[in-house]
Design a protein around this motif. Sequence first.
Motif, PDB file in Angstrom:
ATOM      1  N   ALA A  76       0.834  -1.206   0.000  1.00 21.66           N
ATOM      2  CA  ALA A  76       0.000   0.000   0.000  1.00 21.66           C
ATOM      3  C   ALA A  76       0.864   1.250   0.000  1.00 21.66           C
ATOM      4  O   ALA A  76       0.580   2.216  -0.722  1.00 21.66           O
ATOM      5  CB  ALA A  76      -0.932  -0.015   1.209  1.00 21.66           C
ATOM      6  N   ALA A  77       1.931   1.238   0.787  1.00 24.42           N
ATOM      7  CA  ALA A  77       2.828   2.393   0.841  1.00 24.42           C
ATOM      8  C   ALA A  77       3.503   2.599  -0.511  1.00 24.42           C
ATOM      9  O   ALA A  77       3.574   3.727  -1.019  1.00 24.42           O
ATOM     10  CB  ALA A  77       3.878   2.201   1.935  1.00 24.42           C
ATOM     11  N   ALA A  78       3.983   1.519  -1.101  1.00 19.46           N
ATOM     12  CA  ALA A  78       4.653   1.620  -2.401  1.00 19.46           C
ATOM     13  C   ALA A  78       3.686   2.113  -3.467  1.00 19.46           C
ATOM     14  O   ALA A  78       4.038   2.947  -4.309  1.00 19.46           O
ATOM     15  CB  ALA A  78       5.235   0.263  -2.791  1.00 19.46           C
ATOM     16  N   LYS A  79       2.456   1.643  -3.413  1.00 22.31           N
ATOM     17  CA  LYS A  79       1.458   2.059  -4.400  1.00 22.31           C
ATOM     18  C   LYS A  79       1.175   3.556  -4.269  1.00 22.31           C
ATOM     19  O   LYS A  79       1.034   4.263  -5.264  1.00 22.31           O
ATOM     20  CB  LYS A  79       0.173   1.247  -4.209  1.00 22.31           C
ATOM     21  CG  LYS A  79      -0.828   1.430  -5.329  1.00 22.31           C
ATOM     22  CD  LYS A  79      -2.089   0.604  -5.104  1.00 22.31           C
ATOM     23  CE  LYS A  79      -3.093   0.875  -6.230  1.00 22.31           C
ATOM     24  NZ  LYS A  79      -4.438   0.384  -5.894  1.00 22.31           N
ATOM     25  N   ALA A  80       1.108   4.032  -3.037  1.00 21.70           N
ATOM     26  CA  ALA A  80       0.824   5.447  -2.795  1.00 21.70           C
ATOM     27  C   ALA A  80       1.900   6.341  -3.414  1.00 21.70           C
ATOM     28  O   ALA A  80       1.618   7.461  -3.827  1.00 21.70           O
ATOM     29  CB  ALA A  80       0.712   5.710  -1.304  1.00 21.70           C
ATOM     30  N   TYR A  81       3.120   5.826  -3.477  1.00 25.92           N
ATOM     31  CA  TYR A  81       4.235   6.601  -4.049  1.00 25.92           C
ATOM     32  C   TYR A  81       4.554   6.156  -5.477  1.00 25.92           C
ATOM     33  O   TYR A  81       5.563   6.571  -6.025  1.00 25.92           O
ATOM     34  CB  TYR A  81       5.478   6.466  -3.160  1.00 25.92           C
ATOM     35  CG  TYR A  81       5.349   7.275  -1.874  1.00 25.92           C
ATOM     36  CD1 TYR A  81       5.776   8.596  -1.832  1.00 25.92           C
ATOM     37  CD2 TYR A  81       4.763   6.724  -0.742  1.00 25.92           C
ATOM     38  CE1 TYR A  81       5.630   9.343  -0.695  1.00 25.92           C
ATOM     39  CE2 TYR A  81       4.615   7.471   0.415  1.00 25.92           C
ATOM     40  CZ  TYR A  81       5.051   8.781   0.433  1.00 25.92           C
ATOM     41  OH  TYR A  81       4.887   9.516   1.568  1.00 25.92           O
ATOM     42  N   ARG A  82       3.732   5.301  -6.014  1.00 22.29           N
ATOM     43  CA  ARG A  82       3.941   4.778  -7.375  1.00 22.29           C
ATOM     44  C   ARG A  82       5.320   4.132  -7.504  1.00 22.29           C
ATOM     45  O   ARG A  82       6.014   4.294  -8.513  1.00 22.29           O
ATOM     46  CB  ARG A  82       3.767   5.883  -8.423  1.00 22.29           C
ATOM     47  CG  ARG A  82       2.343   6.448  -8.451  1.00 22.29           C
ATOM     48  CD  ARG A  82       2.175   7.411  -9.628  1.00 22.29           C
ATOM     49  NE  ARG A  82       0.821   7.915  -9.718  1.00 22.29           N
ATOM     50  CZ  ARG A  82       0.374   8.998  -9.055  1.00 22.29           C
ATOM     51  NH1 ARG A  82       1.192   9.665  -8.253  1.00 22.29           N
ATOM     52  NH2 ARG A  82      -0.866   9.405  -9.189  1.00 22.29           N
TER      53      ARG A  82
END
Length: 136
Positions: A76-82
């Motif tokens: 989720a964190a990685a997705k938020a920062y693309r």
Amino acid sequence: HLLIYFGYTYCPDVCPTALSDMALAMDALGDDAAKVRPIFITVDPSRDTPERLKPYVANFHPRLVGLTGDEAAVAAAAKAYRVYYAKSNTEAAPGEYLMDHTSIIYLMGPDGRYLTHFTHGVTAETMAKRIREKLN
Ligand code: NI
């Protein structure tokens, strides 16, 4: 302000370079460094336990914080920062996998707003200069 980088402690080259540049930029900021919290978020939570992360980040900079979580939280964190990451098909040694991952350093404001980012290979001097421009 947050200076955020995603990577993993077993990374042979890319992460150590980026984290060294972040540490040098922090030092170049002088007193302004107090306004910036550098953060390293692992994309390899199964190996990067809090016990492993803590001495790893301390080795780069005393104020660098290492974060991990369960697979879902990291995703989720990685997705938020693309940020892209995946287990590599290449093995460093038998049973020792590598991770492919985006190498971008993000500067976020105190309110969590995106301010700017730095691509891999940016010099610490350039990073410090651009961070300072965003601090006030
Ligand atoms: Ni890496």
